[in-house]
Design a protein around this motif. Structure first.
Motif, short mmCIF file in Angstrom:
data_model
loop_
_atom_site.label_atom_id
_atom_site.label_comp_id
_atom_site.label_asym_id
_atom_site.label_seq_id
_atom_site.Cartn_x
_atom_site.Cartn_y
_atom_site.Cartn_z
N TRP A 1 0.84 -1.20 0.00
CA TRP A 1 0.00 0.00 0.00
C TRP A 1 0.88 1.26 0.00
O TRP A 1 0.53 2.26 -0.63
N LYS B 1 3.33 1.14 -3.58
CA LYS B 1 2.63 1.44 -4.83
C LYS B 1 1.51 2.46 -4.62
O LYS B 1 0.56 2.52 -5.41
N HIS B 2 1.66 3.27 -3.59
CA HIS B 2 0.60 4.22 -3.28
C HIS B 2 0.37 5.19 -4.43
O HIS B 2 -0.76 5.63 -4.68
N TRP B 3 1.44 5.55 -5.15
CA TRP B 3 1.29 6.47 -6.29
C TRP B 3 0.31 5.91 -7.30
O TRP B 3 -0.49 6.67 -7.90
N TYR B 4 0.34 4.58 -7.50
CA TYR B 4 -0.57 3.96 -8.48
C TYR B 4 -1.99 3.89 -7.94
O TYR B 4 -2.95 4.24 -8.65
N PHE B 5 -2.13 3.44 -6.69
CA PHE B 5 -3.47 3.33 -6.12
C PHE B 5 -4.14 4.70 -6.05
O PHE B 5 -5.36 4.81 -6.24
N GLN B 6 -3.36 5.73 -5.80
CA GLN B 6 -3.89 7.09 -5.77
C GLN B 6 -4.35 7.50 -7.18
O GLN B 6 -5.40 8.14 -7.33
N ARG B 7 -3.56 7.11 -8.18
CA ARG B 7 -3.90 7.46 -9.56
C ARG B 7 -5.22 6.85 -9.98
O ARG B 7 -6.00 7.49 -10.72
N ILE B 8 -5.50 5.62 -9.56
CA ILE B 8 -6.75 4.96 -9.98
C ILE B 8 -7.89 5.21 -9.00
O ILE B 8 -8.98 4.65 -9.15
N TYR C 1 -8.92 -1.21 -0.77
CA TYR C 1 -7.71 -2.01 -0.93
C TYR C 1 -7.70 -3.18 0.05
O TYR C 1 -7.41 -4.32 -0.33
#
Length: 211
Positions: A175, A178-185, A192
């Protein structure tokens, strides 16, 4: 000065020292994330948190001590909060889910320190790395224990508790990583957690538990 006054002053001094240490660690973590650990000097850390270099050295003798303090703080949160979350849960599977969820919440609150851990762990001294590894295993044990209990209760299939425990911990760390990715989507923490619980925990339910 009375004994009570001395005790009170000692408590105040201790609180101030703890606040200052946290201030230094937080500033150092942010700076190391921005510029890279090797590019950050003790002078830069002192400047970023508004203290003199001399005062900084009263708390930490080098950057590794600051990094170890940041990592240890995250592990201490795991150590304190995960068993409490387990104690409030119901059946064995609920305990596994509660432990994993609390791991994720701690990671969310300490994202920068978690990422820093992965960035600098290989650069730590052997003693420092061993200390962190030992603490990590200690904080993981309650999660392994509840997975073991769920298997023994017949609620989870015959999974290896150590492996699943490490899988769950690594997924909690993801979490932050890869927070940058989860934030993007647009994926929030609760969603999560729900998705990972379905993938890693509920998929391993025994037939009896499913019924």
């Amino acid at each position: 000065m009375s004994a009570e006054s001395e005790d009170l002053n000692a408590i105040v001094r201790g609180a101030r020292a703890e606040f200052r240490e946290r201030q230094i660690v937080d500033a150092a973590v942010r700076l190391m994330q921005e510029k890279g650990t090797h590019s950050v000097s003790m002078q830069a850390i002192a400047k970023s948190c508004g203290v003199s270099v001399g005062l900084l050295y009263k708390y930490f003798s080098d950057k590794e001590q600051i990094v170890l303090a940041a990592i240890t703080r995250v592990l201490e949160e795991f150590r304190l909060r995960v068993p409490s979350a387990i104690a409030e849960a119901g059946d064995p599977v609920d305990e596994v889910i509660a432990a994993f969820s609390e791991f994720c919440h701690v990671v969310d609150e300490q994202r920068h320190a978690v990422v820093l851990t992965y960035q600098v762990s290989r650069a730590l001294s052997k003693q420092g790395l061993k200390s962190i590894q030992d603490q990590e295993l200690e904080t993981l044990q309650p999660l392994v224990d509840v997975v073991t209990a769920a298997v023994e209760a017949g609620d989870l299939r015959d999974v290896d508790a150590q492996t699943l425990g490490h899988d769950l911990m690594a997924t909690a760390h993801m979490w932050a990583l890869k927070h940058w990715y989860f934030q993007r989507i647009g994926l929030d923490l609760d969603t999560y957690i729900d998705r990972q619980v379905s993938t890693l925990v509920l998929s391993n339910l025994s037939e009896g538990a499913r019924r």
